[in-house]
Design a protein around this motif. Structure first.
Motif, PDB file in Angstrom:
ATOM      1  N   PHE A   1       0.828  -1.202   0.000  1.00 17.46           N
ATOM      2  CA  PHE A   1       0.000   0.000   0.000  1.00 17.46           C
ATOM      3  C   PHE A   1       0.862   1.251   0.000  1.00 17.46           C
ATOM      4  CE2 PHE A   1      -3.032  -3.122   1.126  1.00 17.46           C
ATOM      5  CZ  PHE A   1      -4.269  -2.609   0.800  1.00 17.46           C
ATOM      6  N   THR A   2       0.272   2.354  -0.443  1.00 18.03           N
ATOM      7  CA  THR A   2       0.919   3.660  -0.426  1.00 18.03           C
ATOM      8  C   THR A   2      -0.139   4.714  -0.158  1.00 18.03           C
ATOM      9  OG1 THR A   2       2.491   5.081  -1.592  1.00 18.03           O
ATOM     10  CG2 THR A   2       0.712   4.106  -2.915  1.00 18.03           C
ATOM     11  N   ILE A   3       0.295   5.963   0.019  1.00 14.37           N
ATOM     12  CA  ILE A   3      -0.656   7.049   0.222  1.00 14.37           C
ATOM     13  C   ILE A   3      -0.516   8.091  -0.870  1.00 14.37           C
ATOM     14  CG2 ILE A   3      -0.868   6.751   2.715  1.00 14.37           C
ATOM     15  CD1 ILE A   3       1.031   9.109   3.079  1.00 14.37           C
ATOM     16  N   GLY A   4      -1.601   8.803  -1.142  1.00  7.91           N
ATOM     17  CA  GLY A   4      -1.620   9.891  -2.109  1.00  7.91           C
ATOM     18  C   GLY A   4      -2.564  10.961  -1.620  1.00  7.91           C
ATOM     19  N   GLN A   5      -2.511  12.131  -2.234  1.00 12.59           N
ATOM     20  CA  GLN A   5      -3.282  13.279  -1.781  1.00 12.59           C
ATOM     21  C   GLN A   5      -4.073  13.864  -2.937  1.00 12.59           C
ATOM     22  OE1 GLN A   5      -1.036  16.180   0.481  1.00 12.59           O
ATOM     23  NE2 GLN A   5      -2.161  17.845  -0.449  1.00 12.59           N
TER      24      GLN A   5
ATOM     25  N   PHE B   1      -5.480   9.547   0.655  1.00 10.03           N
ATOM     26  CA  PHE B   1      -5.940   8.216   0.281  1.00 10.03           C
ATOM     27  C   PHE B   1      -4.856   7.185   0.593  1.00 10.03           C
ATOM     28  CE2 PHE B   1      -8.598  10.924  -2.171  1.00 10.03           C
ATOM     29  CZ  PHE B   1      -9.756  10.220  -2.441  1.00 10.03           C
ATOM     30  N   ASN B   2      -5.229   6.078   1.186  1.00  6.41           N
ATOM     31  CA  ASN B   2      -4.343   4.929   1.380  1.00  6.41           C
ATOM     32  C   ASN B   2      -4.862   3.869   0.413  1.00  6.41           C
ATOM     33  OD1 ASN B   2      -2.855   2.745   2.275  1.00  6.41           O
ATOM     34  ND2 ASN B   2      -3.095   3.277   4.424  1.00  6.41           N
ATOM     35  N   PHE B   3      -4.023   3.449  -0.554  1.00  3.35           N
ATOM     36  CA  PHE B   3      -4.515   2.554  -1.588  1.00  3.35           C
ATOM     37  C   PHE B   3      -3.488   1.496  -1.991  1.00  3.35           C
ATOM     38  CE2 PHE B   3      -2.636   6.213  -3.639  1.00  3.35           C
ATOM     39  CZ  PHE B   3      -1.892   5.680  -4.683  1.00  3.35           C
ATOM     40  N   CYS B   4      -3.990   0.412  -2.559  1.00  2.00           N
ATOM     41  CA  CYS B   4      -3.173  -0.708  -3.009  1.00  2.00           C
ATOM     42  C   CYS B   4      -2.305  -0.297  -4.199  1.00  2.00           C
ATOM     43  CB  CYS B   4      -4.083  -1.880  -3.389  1.00  2.00           C
ATOM     44  SG  CYS B   4      -3.217  -3.312  -4.047  1.00  2.00           S
ATOM     45  N   LYS B   5      -1.015  -0.572  -4.105  1.00  2.00           N
ATOM     46  CA  LYS B   5      -0.088  -0.243  -5.189  1.00  2.00           C
ATOM     47  C   LYS B   5      -0.282  -1.144  -6.400  1.00  2.00           C
ATOM     48  CE  LYS B   5       4.195   1.199  -3.759  1.00  2.00           C
ATOM     49  NZ  LYS B   5       5.488   0.959  -3.070  1.00  2.00           N
ATOM     50  N   ASP B   6      -0.891  -2.307  -6.202  1.00  2.00           N
ATOM     51  CA  ASP B   6      -1.046  -3.253  -7.308  1.00  2.00           C
ATOM     52  C   ASP B   6      -2.312  -3.038  -8.126  1.00  2.00           C
ATOM     53  OD1 ASP B   6       1.399  -4.580  -6.826  1.00  2.00           O
ATOM     54  OD2 ASP B   6       0.461  -5.733  -5.224  1.00  2.00           O
TER      55      ASP B   6
END
Length: 66
Positions: free
Chosen positions: A16-20, A45-50
């Motif tokens: 997972f990673t985060i974005g804004q 947002f915390n979301f799946c990198k895959d």
């Protein structure tokens, strides 16, 4: 608060990673309903990198709504 390892409910990945969303010129910011002139706050947002499945959405600066 204990860090829990996230597992994607769509693809099973644990990456997972985060974005804004928001920032420049208040685009995408959430603002108080009763305050037209408020700057508001970006979403995090915390979301799946895959696969991109969103695990959580948070308001970056909830203090703007007090």
């Amino acid at each position: 608060m204990e860090d829990k390892k996230l597992v994607c409910k769509s693809c099973g990945s644990d990456s997972f990673t985060i974005g804004q969303v928001g920032g420049d010129f208040n685009q995408g910011n959430v603002r108080p309903i009763d305050s037209v002139f408020s700057v508001g706050s970006p979403f995090i947002f915390n979301f799946c990198k895959d696969c991109g499945e969103v695990a959580s959405i948070k308001v970056e600066k909830p203090q703007f709504f007090k």
